[in-house]
Enzyme design. Sequence first.
Site, PDB file in Angstrom:
ATOM      1  CG  ASP A 143       1.485  -8.256   0.368  1.00  0.00           C
ATOM      2  OD1 ASP A 143       2.346  -9.137   0.320  1.00  0.00           O
ATOM      3  OD2 ASP A 143       1.638  -7.190   0.989  1.00  0.00           O
ATOM      4  CE1 TYR A 196      10.871  -8.795  -2.382  1.00  0.00           C
ATOM      5  CE2 TYR A 196       8.818  -8.060  -3.380  1.00  0.00           C
ATOM      6  CZ  TYR A 196       9.590  -8.289  -2.259  1.00  0.00           C
ATOM      7  OH  TYR A 196       9.092  -8.012  -1.020  1.00  0.00           O
TER       8      TYR A 196
END
Length: 451
Positions: free
Chosen positions: A170, A261
């Site tokens: 997600d 990330y």
Amino acid sequence: MKKFSIVIAGGGSTYTPGIVMTLLKHLDRFPIRQLKLYDNDGARQKVIADACEVILREKAPDINFVATTDPEEGFTDVDFVMAQIRVGKYAMRDKDEKIPLKYGVIGQETCGPGGIAYGLRSIGGVLEIANYMEKYSPNAWMLNYSNPASIVAEATRRLKPNSKILNICDMPVGIQERMAKLAGLNYYNDLEVRYFGLNHFGWWTAVRDKQGNDLMPKIRDYIAEHGYLLPGMNEEPSWKATFGMAKNTFALDPDRFPNTYLQYYLYTKFEAEHMDPNHTRTDEVREGREKFVFSECRRIAKSQSIEGLKFEPDDHSNYIVDLSRAIAYNTHERMLVIVENNGAVANFEPTAMVEVPCVVGANGPERLAMGDIPRFQKGLLEQQVAVEKLAVDAWVEHSYLKLWQALTLSHTVPDAAVAKKILDDLVEANKDFWPELKKDAKVKELELSLS
């Protein structure tokens, strides 16, 4: 119109109420006849289930609701398995994050040594669910968003090659929601994107609206200055830092928008130094989402009423509903899914599990070609995919050496000596969850020489 039966595997998760609320919101698009919660921790799941039972009774009393710890009851007569398991729960996540930080290395749930440790725990749990599906509902699809998705996807590619498993995430959806708002649109699905990478390790190369208009020039300057932070949003401290840090990762390639990330791989020293080894993201979750969800569930169960209900549908769940619909109704929607590369990224490892746009229909995803990728991204991706493959090698072969190699190769770890210290601590911490790792003669010889 057919109505579907769904089981949420990991029913005791704090995300479960949000998924239930999203499913109820979209009943006109995706009708449900039965909703089950399955978890191997019955006591934890019961708190969530008691509240969900009240919510369903008041909002959709025609839906049959079941909460169980019995695999046969949980997985019989289901069309979709929505898997969100966390093997070892927060107690092990705590160790994933804090053990590496003892050695000055990033402690993060899905990246670096902590992510590798979590991945080795997740493999067995996801395979167990796949086995239950094959036994009790062989035509069902698993929509797996159990982390870390890349390691789990590599394991299922090898060990369950014929299973109906879609590994998804997600995070890109959440970022695309922010891009849509920056462009004056409402929903991630208002965008059509080109994207390549591994899970939690990718870049957007094009962002357009449904009319084909290029939106990247409109939002590029904002991301360069603010990252993905949006004004007026109430962010938890760690997420505020994460979305803001995107401007720094974007600076390394201003032609492509980065996944958040990437900060852990591109600014490793900075990130490690700014993590508190005594108070990590796990503590933040316990103090925030965990406390809120369980308190609200207990309130609903006690009052037997949804008056003042605080749970809402979320982005995380909207994507799962959209993906389920694409399979159920063969809509051929374009969605980001983790699939075997097989030429999607032309100049990259064919067997890598890449995250790319796919056309999704009744037979699953059909990958779209993203072409060649630049040398900078290719170098980073080759290093990271090797880490993931070595980690799965270690699980399959029970190999200490392969896992040491995986940690050593991770961009987040400075050298082999530090990798070994972290690994030895992680082996001890995960002795109830990992396969028993075997050391070959050379490793034992090295240990003797260092002792």
